[in-house]
Design a protein around this motif. Structure first.
Motif, PDB file in Angstrom:
ATOM      1  N   ASN A 441     -26.055 -35.888  -2.438  1.00 29.12           N
ATOM      2  CA  ASN A 441     -26.776 -37.132  -2.614  1.00 29.12           C
ATOM      3  C   ASN A 441     -27.838 -37.561  -3.724  1.00 29.12           C
ATOM      4  O   ASN A 441     -27.682 -38.253  -4.633  1.00 29.12           O
ATOM      5  CB  ASN A 441     -27.347 -37.859  -1.424  1.00 29.12           C
ATOM      6  N   GLU A 442     -28.561 -36.270  -3.812  1.00 30.40           N
ATOM      7  CA  GLU A 442     -29.694 -36.403  -4.940  1.00 30.40           C
ATOM      8  C   GLU A 442     -28.876 -36.047  -6.306  1.00 30.40           C
ATOM      9  O   GLU A 442     -29.485 -36.864  -7.063  1.00 30.40           O
ATOM     10  CB  GLU A 442     -30.654 -35.026  -4.571  1.00 30.40           C
ATOM     11  N   GLN A 443     -27.968 -35.426  -6.325  1.00 29.03           N
ATOM     12  CA  GLN A 443     -27.281 -35.363  -7.456  1.00 29.03           C
ATOM     13  C   GLN A 443     -26.713 -36.458  -7.974  1.00 29.03           C
ATOM     14  O   GLN A 443     -26.322 -37.018  -8.907  1.00 29.03           O
ATOM     15  CB  GLN A 443     -26.316 -33.894  -7.683  1.00 29.03           C
ATOM     16  N   LEU A 444     -25.808 -37.156  -6.869  1.00 31.87           N
ATOM     17  CA  LEU A 444     -25.018 -38.391  -7.329  1.00 31.87           C
ATOM     18  C   LEU A 444     -25.907 -39.611  -7.672  1.00 31.87           C
ATOM     19  O   LEU A 444     -25.559 -40.381  -8.277  1.00 31.87           O
ATOM     20  CB  LEU A 444     -24.195 -38.570  -5.853  1.00 31.87           C
ATOM     21  N   ARG A 445     -27.100 -39.611  -7.091  1.00 32.06           N
ATOM     22  CA  ARG A 445     -28.019 -40.758  -7.535  1.00 32.06           C
ATOM     23  C   ARG A 445     -28.607 -40.366  -8.872  1.00 32.06           C
ATOM     24  O   ARG A 445     -29.379 -41.268  -9.529  1.00 32.06           O
ATOM     25  CB  ARG A 445     -28.752 -40.853  -6.363  1.00 32.06           C
ATOM     26  N   SER A 446     -28.607 -39.132  -9.349  1.00 33.65           N
ATOM     27  CA  SER A 446     -29.123 -38.859 -10.442  1.00 33.65           C
ATOM     28  C   SER A 446     -29.098 -39.313 -11.683  1.00 33.65           C
ATOM     29  O   SER A 446     -29.834 -39.266 -12.765  1.00 33.65           O
ATOM     30  CB  SER A 446     -29.412 -37.161 -10.430  1.00 33.65           C
ATOM     31  N   GLY A 447     -27.703 -39.806 -11.936  1.00 28.50           N
ATOM     32  CA  GLY A 447     -27.185 -40.421 -13.225  1.00 28.50           C
ATOM     33  C   GLY A 447     -26.753 -39.265 -14.003  1.00 28.50           C
ATOM     34  O   GLY A 447     -26.543 -39.661 -15.167  1.00 28.50           O
ATOM     35  N   GLY A 448     -26.694 -38.106 -13.511  1.00 30.11           N
ATOM     36  CA  GLY A 448     -26.309 -36.814 -14.515  1.00 30.11           C
ATOM     37  C   GLY A 448     -24.773 -36.802 -14.556  1.00 30.11           C
ATOM     38  O   GLY A 448     -23.904 -37.446 -13.679  1.00 30.11           O
ATOM     39  N   SER A 449     -24.412 -36.363 -15.885  1.00 34.73           N
ATOM     40  CA  SER A 449     -23.046 -36.061 -15.850  1.00 34.73           C
ATOM     41  C   SER A 449     -22.802 -34.633 -16.180  1.00 34.73           C
ATOM     42  O   SER A 449     -22.767 -34.274 -17.589  1.00 34.73           O
ATOM     43  CB  SER A 449     -22.306 -36.921 -17.041  1.00 34.73           C
ATOM     44  N   ASN A 450     -22.642 -33.910 -15.107  1.00 38.84           N
ATOM     45  CA  ASN A 450     -22.791 -32.400 -15.672  1.00 38.84           C
ATOM     46  C   ASN A 450     -22.163 -31.789 -14.311  1.00 38.84           C
ATOM     47  O   ASN A 450     -21.620 -32.280 -13.256  1.00 38.84           O
ATOM     48  CB  ASN A 450     -24.127 -31.771 -15.655  1.00 38.84           C
ATOM     49  N   TRP A 451     -22.184 -30.428 -14.402  1.00 39.52           N
ATOM     50  CA  TRP A 451     -21.464 -29.743 -13.152  1.00 39.52           C
ATOM     51  C   TRP A 451     -22.198 -29.918 -11.819  1.00 39.52           C
ATOM     52  O   TRP A 451     -21.523 -30.038 -10.559  1.00 39.52           O
ATOM     53  CB  TRP A 451     -21.492 -28.135 -13.441  1.00 39.52           C
ATOM     54  N   LEU A 452     -23.462 -30.086 -11.726  1.00 40.70           N
ATOM     55  CA  LEU A 452     -24.096 -30.550 -10.621  1.00 40.70           C
ATOM     56  C   LEU A 452     -23.632 -31.626  -9.929  1.00 40.70           C
ATOM     57  O   LEU A 452     -23.235 -31.759  -8.931  1.00 40.70           O
ATOM     58  CB  LEU A 452     -25.614 -30.428 -10.755  1.00 40.70           C
ATOM     59  N   ALA A 453     -23.292 -32.694 -10.731  1.00 42.79           N
ATOM     60  CA  ALA A 453     -22.812 -33.860 -10.428  1.00 42.79           C
ATOM     61  C   ALA A 453     -21.581 -33.983 -10.000  1.00 42.79           C
ATOM     62  O   ALA A 453     -20.849 -34.261  -8.785  1.00 42.79           O
ATOM     63  CB  ALA A 453     -23.011 -35.085 -11.440  1.00 42.79           C
ATOM     64  N   TRP A 454     -20.732 -33.108 -10.836  1.00 42.00           N
ATOM     65  CA  TRP A 454     -19.129 -33.136 -10.349  1.00 42.00           C
ATOM     66  C   TRP A 454     -18.919 -32.389  -9.112  1.00 42.00           C
ATOM     67  O   TRP A 454     -18.210 -32.770  -8.461  1.00 42.00           O
ATOM     68  CB  TRP A 454     -18.388 -32.683 -11.640  1.00 42.00           C
ATOM     69  N   ALA A 455     -19.798 -31.326  -8.916  1.00 40.20           N
ATOM     70  CA  ALA A 455     -19.440 -30.640  -7.744  1.00 40.20           C
ATOM     71  C   ALA A 455     -19.948 -31.122  -6.664  1.00 40.20           C
ATOM     72  O   ALA A 455     -19.264 -31.164  -5.448  1.00 40.20           O
ATOM     73  CB  ALA A 455     -20.264 -29.355  -8.130  1.00 40.20           C
ATOM     74  N   ALA A 456     -20.950 -32.054  -6.602  1.00 36.99           N
ATOM     75  CA  ALA A 456     -21.557 -32.741  -5.509  1.00 36.99           C
ATOM     76  C   ALA A 456     -20.449 -33.894  -5.132  1.00 36.99           C
ATOM     77  O   ALA A 456     -20.203 -34.045  -3.999  1.00 36.99           O
ATOM     78  CB  ALA A 456     -22.971 -33.386  -5.943  1.00 36.99           C
ATOM     79  N   ALA A 457     -19.815 -34.413  -6.122  1.00 35.53           N
ATOM     80  CA  ALA A 457     -18.772 -35.639  -5.865  1.00 35.53           C
ATOM     81  C   ALA A 457     -17.664 -34.651  -5.215  1.00 35.53           C
ATOM     82  O   ALA A 457     -17.126 -35.331  -4.054  1.00 35.53           O
ATOM     83  CB  ALA A 457     -18.274 -36.185  -7.144  1.00 35.53           C
ATOM     84  N   ALA A 458     -17.201 -33.614  -5.552  1.00 40.99           N
ATOM     85  CA  ALA A 458     -16.310 -32.731  -4.869  1.00 40.99           C
ATOM     86  C   ALA A 458     -16.429 -32.164  -3.413  1.00 40.99           C
ATOM     87  O   ALA A 458     -15.656 -32.606  -2.685  1.00 40.99           O
ATOM     88  CB  ALA A 458     -15.700 -31.680  -5.848  1.00 40.99           C
ATOM     89  N   GLY A 459     -17.832 -31.934  -3.318  1.00 38.76           N
ATOM     90  CA  GLY A 459     -18.187 -31.733  -2.196  1.00 38.76           C
ATOM     91  C   GLY A 459     -18.287 -32.504  -1.047  1.00 38.76           C
ATOM     92  O   GLY A 459     -18.422 -32.362   0.088  1.00 38.76           O
ATOM     93  N   ALA A 460     -18.144 -33.902  -1.595  1.00 38.65           N
ATOM     94  CA  ALA A 460     -18.173 -35.348  -0.543  1.00 38.65           C
ATOM     95  C   ALA A 460     -16.833 -35.461  -0.174  1.00 38.65           C
ATOM     96  O   ALA A 460     -16.826 -36.512   0.275  1.00 38.65           O
ATOM     97  CB  ALA A 460     -19.028 -36.108  -1.202  1.00 38.65           C
ATOM     98  N   ARG A 461     -15.708 -34.757  -0.654  1.00 37.78           N
ATOM     99  CA  ARG A 461     -14.474 -35.175  -0.282  1.00 37.78           C
ATOM    100  C   ARG A 461     -14.044 -35.515   1.108  1.00 37.78           C
ATOM    101  O   ARG A 461     -13.138 -36.028   1.310  1.00 37.78           O
ATOM    102  CB  ARG A 461     -13.495 -34.405  -1.072  1.00 37.78           C
ATOM    103  N   ASP A 462     -14.914 -34.666   1.945  1.00 41.29           N
ATOM    104  CA  ASP A 462     -14.461 -35.122   3.411  1.00 41.29           C
ATOM    105  C   ASP A 462     -15.485 -35.726   3.873  1.00 41.29           C
ATOM    106  O   ASP A 462     -15.302 -35.861   5.412  1.00 41.29           O
ATOM    107  CB  ASP A 462     -14.587 -33.482   4.287  1.00 41.29           C
ATOM    108  N   GLU A 463     -16.303 -36.339   3.467  1.00 41.43           N
ATOM    109  CA  GLU A 463     -17.290 -37.127   4.180  1.00 41.43           C
ATOM    110  C   GLU A 463     -16.693 -38.696   4.384  1.00 41.43           C
ATOM    111  O   GLU A 463     -15.562 -38.916   4.086  1.00 41.43           O
ATOM    112  CB  GLU A 463     -18.633 -37.669   3.117  1.00 41.43           C
ATOM    113  N   ASP A 464     -17.209 -39.790   5.158  1.00 45.22           N
ATOM    114  CA  ASP A 464     -16.834 -40.676   5.528  1.00 45.22           C
ATOM    115  C   ASP A 464     -16.709 -41.707   4.036  1.00 45.22           C
ATOM    116  O   ASP A 464     -17.521 -41.821   3.211  1.00 45.22           O
ATOM    117  CB  ASP A 464     -17.850 -41.610   6.334  1.00 45.22           C
TER     118      ASP A 464
END
Length: 493
Positions: A441-464
């Motif tokens: 969530n920290e990375q998704l809210r950061s406004g970044g466009s980088n591997w930290l943000a993209w990986a965080a989005a992919a890691g959330a694939r099984d979340e609600d």
């Protein structure tokens, strides 16, 4: 039933595990959304759409001992483009047309990439036969080859190969954009299509009429010249440097040798044992790593003398890197004995971290692997980006049921030497324990466009989906790449 058609998608996925920094985020997008990736690439290449390939994440893979290989980790769309454009033009890469000038490796056979282990075996046999047939040998390679190639030379080469103008222009734009406009050091390491381009680029060595050696054998930039006249080899060494110099390349003086220095004689009993083990290594690798990355279960049987010899090698405090790699390939049935020594040697040989991953993959379950991995991550010895990435991948792929998994992931994430790629490897794990949702969530809210943000989005694939998509509303606005990743991940559930 006919086999599924081989495609660019299958090409990338088959090579994925062999790359230097395989992040599952790319695998997920390529597996489920190749059309979306192609659409994004088309927009990057469309002059009427203000989207470009972003400059890529600089990273450092391992070479020999503590030396590093500077490269980039491509974002999912950029990686997709490179595999797709090379695969579409695979028929432009032709076989040799002279029996005395042979090159091996990184070609397509029947529409599929030729296995590197088979090509390398053929190369070694060709070298052996040439050594038998000629009095003298000179072997050399190109210094920092991939880092020295000029991107305009690559685009000129593919035009000469007959690529369509749209593809050759697209490749030039891609190389320029991913490297932030720098003309050199533009070809990413460790990806099969890059190796195809790199192997083809040196075809001018094979074709040159200025080189007079009776036979030339090459594997990528590993060049061997053979002749009965030492003077001819010396003349060709000078000519070869001139040919390379015209393209901004030079030879590696430390790896340039004549005659016996290229192929040492096996003189004593120890070397005879080692020679047999090296043959076993080649057979084991050729059998174990099929196109699908699976093992055929037919590993080389070793004698007790050979096993004892390898165990003695790995327990030595001054073992050489090549010997440690040999142990990892051949002693998977002695994992409990090998693992403690191997972890200790990683501080000197971080390049073996990927070999260790393969060792763990093909070994029986190793007791205390989690405890030893955690202890090593907490050790104060220097750790490279490559080493931390592959140790983290061992944990995420093989220790998902371990009670220590959380400690391992957080220790890797917070390691003083952890880079964006190591942290991304942690963030992309679809796990709701260990505080990982908060890190994502920290990375998704950061406004970044980088591997930290993209990986965080992919890691959330099984979340609600409701809570995840709420975060994606802000994440997707940061860049076109963020929008692509969020749109794709949102469709998974």
């Amino acid at each position: 039933m006919s086999k599924p058609r081989y495609t660019s998608q299958r090409y990338l996925l088959a090579d994925f595990a062999s790359t230097l920094f395989p992040l599952d985020t790319t695998q997920v997008l390529v597996t489920h959304f190749p059309d979306a990736l192609s659409e994004f690439v088309d927009n990057c290449l469309n002059q009427d759409v203000r989207v470009e390939f972003p400059s890529q994440q600089r990273c450092y893979a391992a070479k020999h001992e503590l030396f590093l290989r500077r490269t980039v980790k491509l974002d999912p769309a950029a990686e997709w483009f490179l595999y797709d454009v090379v695969y579409r033009n695979r028929n432009s890469f032709r076989n040799d047309h002279r029996s005395t000038r042979k090159s091996f490796g990184y070609r397509f056979d029947g529409g599929r990439p030729e296995p590197a282990s088979i090509a390398y075996g053929a190369f070694k046999f060709a070298v052996f036969m040439a050594e038998v047939s000629h009095e003298h040998t000179l072997c050399t390679d190109v210094a920092t080859y991939f880092n020295a190639i000029y991107h305009h030379d690559i685009t000129k080469m593919v035009r000469n190969l007959g690529w369509p103008d749209a593809d050759s222009t697209a490749l030039g734009k891609f190389l320029r954009h991913i490297n932030a406009g720098r003309s050199q050091d533009c070809l990413p390491h460790g990806l099969h299509p890059s190796k195809v381009l790199g192997a083809e680029f040196l075809r001018f060595v094979d074709d040159s009429a200025s080189l007079k050696s009776a036979r030339i054998v090459r594997f990528m930039d590993d060049i061997h010249l053979f002749d009965d006249s030492r003077e001819t080899l010396h003349t060709d060494l000078l000519t070869l440097q001139e040919l390379l110099g015209q393209r901004g390349l030079s030879l590696n003086t430390a790896k340039t040798h004549e005659d016996s220095a290229c192929s040492p004689e096996i003189a004593d009993e120890i070397r005879e044992i080692k020679a047999g083990l090296l043959k076993a290594r080649r057979r084991t690798i050729a059998g174990r790593y099929a196109d699908d990355g699976s093992s055929d279960g037919d590993d080389e049987e070793l004698t007790q003398e050979e096993i004892d010899f390898l165990l003695k090698l790995i327990s030595s405090t001054d073992v050489e890197e090549a010997d440690a790699e040999l142990v990892l390939v051949l002693l998977r049935d002695q994992g409990e004995e090998v693992l403690p020594h191997m972890l200790r040697h990683l501080s000197r040989f971080p390049g073996l971290s990927k070999n260790l991953y393969t060792f763990v993959r093909f070994s029986e379950p190793l007791p205390d692997l989690d405890a030893r991995l955690l202890e090593h991550l907490r050790w104060k010895a220097p750790a490279t980006e490559f080493q931390l990435f592959w140790l983290t991948k061992i944990a995420t792929d093989f220790l998902r049921d371990s009670a220590r998994l959380g400690e391992i992931l957080i220790t890797a994430y917070q390691h003083p030497n952890a880079t964006a790629l190591t942290k991304a490897k942690v963030l992309e794990v679809p796990e709701d324990r260990f505080g990982l949702p908060d890190l994502r969530n920290e990375q998704l809210r950061s406004g970044g466009s980088n591997w930290l943000a993209w990986a965080a989005a992919a890691g959330a694939r099984d979340e609600d989906p409701a809570s995840r998509n709420h975060l994606f509303k802000y994440f997707r606005n940061a860049s076109p790449m963020n929008e692509l990743v969020s749109r794709c991940i949102s469709q998974l559930r």
